[in-house]
Motif scaffolding. Structure first.
Motif, PDB file in Angstrom:
ATOM      1  N   CYS A 100     -66.598 -18.507 117.757  1.00 53.57           N
ATOM      2  CA  CYS A 100     -65.214 -18.861 117.454  1.00 53.57           C
ATOM      3  C   CYS A 100     -65.129 -20.329 117.053  1.00 53.57           C
ATOM      4  CB  CYS A 100     -64.320 -18.552 118.653  1.00 53.57           C
ATOM      5  SG  CYS A 100     -64.819 -19.374 120.179  1.00 53.57           S
ATOM      6  N   THR A 101     -63.974 -20.930 117.305  1.00 52.33           N
ATOM      7  CA  THR A 101     -63.757 -22.321 116.919  1.00 52.33           C
ATOM      8  C   THR A 101     -64.744 -23.265 117.624  1.00 52.33           C
ATOM      9  OG1 THR A 101     -61.523 -21.550 117.322  1.00 52.33           O
ATOM     10  CG2 THR A 101     -61.732 -23.668 116.263  1.00 52.33           C
ATOM     11  N   GLY A 105     -67.455 -23.685 115.151  1.00 48.27           N
ATOM     12  CA  GLY A 105     -66.777 -24.865 114.627  1.00 48.27           C
ATOM     13  C   GLY A 105     -67.303 -26.179 115.171  1.00 48.27           C
ATOM     14  N   ILE A 106     -67.708 -26.211 116.441  1.00 36.34           N
ATOM     15  CA  ILE A 106     -68.214 -27.461 117.006  1.00 36.34           C
ATOM     16  C   ILE A 106     -69.735 -27.413 117.208  1.00 36.34           C
ATOM     17  CG2 ILE A 106     -68.104 -29.046 118.981  1.00 36.34           C
ATOM     18  CD1 ILE A 106     -65.125 -28.070 119.279  1.00 36.34           C
ATOM     19  N   ILE A 109     -71.617 -26.244 113.754  1.00 35.62           N
ATOM     20  CA  ILE A 109     -71.557 -27.268 112.701  1.00 35.62           C
ATOM     21  C   ILE A 109     -72.328 -28.508 113.155  1.00 35.62           C
ATOM     22  CG2 ILE A 109     -70.034 -28.825 111.404  1.00 35.62           C
ATOM     23  CD1 ILE A 109     -68.031 -26.654 111.142  1.00 35.62           C
ATOM     24  N   ARG A 115     -74.932 -20.803 108.851  1.00 32.50           N
ATOM     25  CA  ARG A 115     -74.112 -19.662 109.277  1.00 32.50           C
ATOM     26  C   ARG A 115     -72.770 -20.137 109.841  1.00 32.50           C
ATOM     27  NH1 ARG A 115     -75.594 -14.543 111.322  1.00 32.50           N
ATOM     28  NH2 ARG A 115     -74.513 -14.979 113.264  1.00 32.50           N
ATOM     29  N   LEU A 118     -70.414 -21.723 107.205  1.00 32.40           N
ATOM     30  CA  LEU A 118     -69.759 -20.693 106.400  1.00 32.40           C
ATOM     31  C   LEU A 118     -68.681 -19.970 107.217  1.00 32.40           C
ATOM     32  CD1 LEU A 118     -69.694 -19.082 103.705  1.00 32.40           C
ATOM     33  CD2 LEU A 118     -71.202 -17.434 104.821  1.00 32.40           C
ATOM     34  N   ALA A 119     -69.035 -19.576 108.455  1.00 32.48           N
ATOM     35  CA  ALA A 119     -68.068 -18.851 109.293  1.00 32.48           C
ATOM     36  C   ALA A 119     -66.808 -19.693 109.499  1.00 32.48           C
ATOM     37  CB  ALA A 119     -68.683 -18.490 110.650  1.00 32.48           C
ATOM     38  N   THR A 120     -66.980 -20.988 109.753  1.00 32.81           N
ATOM     39  CA  THR A 120     -65.823 -21.855 110.008  1.00 32.81           C
ATOM     40  C   THR A 120     -64.943 -21.973 108.766  1.00 32.81           C
ATOM     41  OG1 THR A 120     -67.169 -23.087 111.580  1.00 32.81           O
ATOM     42  CG2 THR A 120     -65.094 -24.111 110.906  1.00 32.81           C
ATOM     43  N   ILE A 122     -64.662 -19.773 106.422  1.00 31.11           N
ATOM     44  CA  ILE A 122     -63.975 -18.485 106.219  1.00 31.11           C
ATOM     45  C   ILE A 122     -62.811 -18.320 107.198  1.00 31.11           C
ATOM     46  CG2 ILE A 122     -64.192 -15.962 106.342  1.00 31.11           C
ATOM     47  CD1 ILE A 122     -67.075 -16.284 105.351  1.00 31.11           C
ATOM     48  N   PHE A 123     -63.057 -18.542 108.507  1.00 29.88           N
ATOM     49  CA  PHE A 123     -61.935 -18.264 109.416  1.00 29.88           C
ATOM     50  C   PHE A 123     -60.789 -19.261 109.259  1.00 29.88           C
ATOM     51  CE2 PHE A 123     -64.809 -20.043 112.953  1.00 29.88           C
ATOM     52  CZ  PHE A 123     -64.049 -21.168 113.270  1.00 29.88           C
ATOM     53  N   MET A 124     -61.113 -20.485 108.854  1.00 28.38           N
ATOM     54  CA  MET A 124     -60.033 -21.450 108.617  1.00 28.38           C
ATOM     55  C   MET A 124     -59.195 -21.025 107.404  1.00 28.38           C
ATOM     56  SD  MET A 124     -60.105 -24.812 110.144  1.00 28.38           S
ATOM     57  CE  MET A 124     -60.959 -25.353 111.609  1.00 28.38           C
TER      58      MET A 124
ATOM     59  N   MET B  46     -61.467 -31.825 115.797  1.00 33.36           N
ATOM     60  CA  MET B  46     -62.778 -31.379 115.310  1.00 33.36           C
ATOM     61  C   MET B  46     -63.689 -32.576 115.051  1.00 33.36           C
ATOM     62  SD  MET B  46     -63.020 -27.968 114.769  1.00 33.36           S
ATOM     63  CE  MET B  46     -64.142 -27.706 113.399  1.00 33.36           C
ATOM     64  N   LEU B  50     -67.082 -33.323 116.935  1.00 34.98           N
ATOM     65  CA  LEU B  50     -68.325 -33.293 116.144  1.00 34.98           C
ATOM     66  C   LEU B  50     -69.091 -34.615 116.216  1.00 34.98           C
ATOM     67  CD1 LEU B  50     -67.370 -31.143 113.057  1.00 34.98           C
ATOM     68  CD2 LEU B  50     -69.228 -30.743 114.674  1.00 34.98           C
ATOM     69  N   ILE B  81     -77.220 -15.002 106.693  1.00 31.11           N
ATOM     70  CA  ILE B  81     -75.788 -14.770 106.526  1.00 31.11           C
ATOM     71  C   ILE B  81     -75.602 -13.292 106.233  1.00 31.11           C
ATOM     72  CG2 ILE B  81     -73.865 -15.202 104.947  1.00 31.11           C
ATOM     73  CD1 ILE B  81     -75.032 -18.170 104.938  1.00 31.11           C
ATOM     74  N   LEU B  85     -71.278 -11.464 110.168  1.00 32.75           N
ATOM     75  CA  LEU B  85     -70.796 -12.845 110.286  1.00 32.75           C
ATOM     76  C   LEU B  85     -69.522 -13.029 109.459  1.00 32.75           C
ATOM     77  CD1 LEU B  85     -71.668 -15.844 111.288  1.00 32.75           C
ATOM     78  CD2 LEU B  85     -72.277 -16.140 108.897  1.00 32.75           C
ATOM     79  N   ALA B  89     -65.679 -13.352 110.887  1.00 31.19           N
ATOM     80  CA  ALA B  89     -64.886 -14.559 110.638  1.00 31.19           C
ATOM     81  C   ALA B  89     -63.539 -14.203 110.004  1.00 31.19           C
ATOM     82  CB  ALA B  89     -65.663 -15.532 109.757  1.00 31.19           C
ATOM     83  N   PHE B  92     -61.319 -12.639 112.782  1.00 31.57           N
ATOM     84  CA  PHE B  92     -60.921 -13.710 113.688  1.00 31.57           C
ATOM     85  C   PHE B  92     -59.869 -14.594 113.022  1.00 31.57           C
ATOM     86  CE2 PHE B  92     -62.184 -18.174 115.182  1.00 31.57           C
ATOM     87  CZ  PHE B  92     -61.201 -18.196 116.172  1.00 31.57           C
ATOM     88  N   GLY B  93     -60.078 -14.912 111.757  1.00 30.79           N
ATOM     89  CA  GLY B  93     -59.131 -15.764 111.041  1.00 30.79           C
ATOM     90  C   GLY B  93     -57.733 -15.158 110.994  1.00 30.79           C
ATOM     91  N   TRP B  96     -56.268 -15.402 114.538  1.00 29.18           N
ATOM     92  CA  TRP B  96     -55.956 -16.807 114.845  1.00 29.18           C
ATOM     93  C   TRP B  96     -54.703 -17.247 114.083  1.00 29.18           C
ATOM     94  CZ3 TRP B  96     -58.704 -21.792 112.877  1.00 29.18           C
ATOM     95  CH2 TRP B  96     -58.463 -22.852 113.756  1.00 29.18           C
TER      96      TRP B  96
END
Lengths: 142, 140
Positions: A100-101, A105-106, A109, A115, A118-120, A122-124, B46, B50, B81, B85, B89, B92-93, B96
């Motif tokens: 998830c995020t 995301g953290i 990344i 992977r 890309l996932a982040t 897409i979900f964003m 974020m 990060l 990928i 995956l 996403a 989930f998006g 969310w």
């Protein structure tokens, strides 16, 4: 309407990053919340105690923050339909996509994992489009 | 010590989510609503996370054979990928975007005993089980 809060965002974010860093540095585990919850339901019992302790901490952490004037939202404005559909989709999607995020995301990344990057993205993007539909096109249907 | 680290890491995570106000679904929805009253705060969360995590990971953790308390460092080496995956996403998006709640803030809000949060977390667990079931049957 919520107020733009870059400083508390940076500070809170840094604390979250520090939390993820010590979990991986000391214990070798990823602070991905969906992954931790998923693992609580697995049959691998040797792995359950750290997950349960982390979740207990995650529930208690906000209470500690409220002692020094930070707040949890007092009520959730969402409709029951949104909560139902959203909860199911968040659980289904984070399990299927393995994160998830926090996990993608953290932690992902931060490891420069392609992977997770890309996932982040897409979900964003999908979440932005979804919000656009819900708030500006559908109005109050959901 | 091992238990202490797990607990303290969870505590800090929940504390940081509250300080950054990411426990408030409205705050997250306003971030995602870039065509409305945009609140860019989530980007700063974020970035803050990060900077700290990536620094420790890239300069300390990758140099190590194992974690400080002796366990193996378990990060997914899988860099493929795949369909799961991407589909995951996307689902989930959507969830969310509908709610502004992702798994971390959902759990962190549990102490507030809001019925909608309890429902969200329960249904999230159900959603995870449905996904497990689909994967076992190779439906996805």
């Amino acid at each position: 309407m919520t107020e733009f809060s870059p400083l508390s965002g940076l500070l809170g974010g840094a604390i979250i990053g520090f939390s993820a860093a010590i979990l991986m540095l000391f214990r070798g585990r990823t602070a991905g919340i969906s992954g931790i919850v998923n693992g609580l339901m697995s049959k691998n019992t040797s792995d359950i105690s750290w997950r349960a302790l982390f979740i207990i901490g995650l529930i208690l952490g906000p209470l500690v923050a409220t002692l020094i004037d930070f707040e949890l939202p007092s009520r959730i404005d969402l409709s029951w339909q949104s909560v139902t559909i959203g909860g199911l989709l968040v659980g289904f999607g984070t399990n299927l996509g393995n994160g998830c995020t926090s996990g993608h995301g953290i932690c992902g990344i931060g490891r420069f994992s392609s992977r997770s990057i890309l996932a982040t993205i897409i979900f964003m993007l999908v979440a932005v489009i979804t919000v656009y539909f819900c708030q500006h096109l559908l109005g109050d249907i959901l | 010590m091992k238990s202490f680290i797990a607990l303290i890491s969870g505590l800090l995570f929940g504390f940081g989510l509250t300080v950054s106000q990411m426990v408030d679904p409205n705050k997250v929805l306003n971030f995602l609503d870039i065509f409305g009253q945009w609140d860019a705060s989530l980007i700063f969360v974020m970035v803050g996370a990060l900077i700290v995590f990536a620094t420790v990971y890239q300069f300390v953790i990758t140099k190590r054979e194992q974690a400080l308390l002796g366990e193996t460092i378990s990060t997914l080496k899988n860099s493929k990928i795949d369909k799961r995956l991407i589909l995951g996403a996307v689902f989930f998006g959507v969830g969310w975007g509908i709610t502004g709640i992702c798994p971390g803030p959902a759990i962190a809000n549990l102490s507030g005993v809001e019925p909608k949060i309890l429902a969200f977390v329960s249904l999230m667990v159900v959603g995870m089980q449905i996904s497990e079931w689909c994967k076992r049957r190779f439906l996805i």
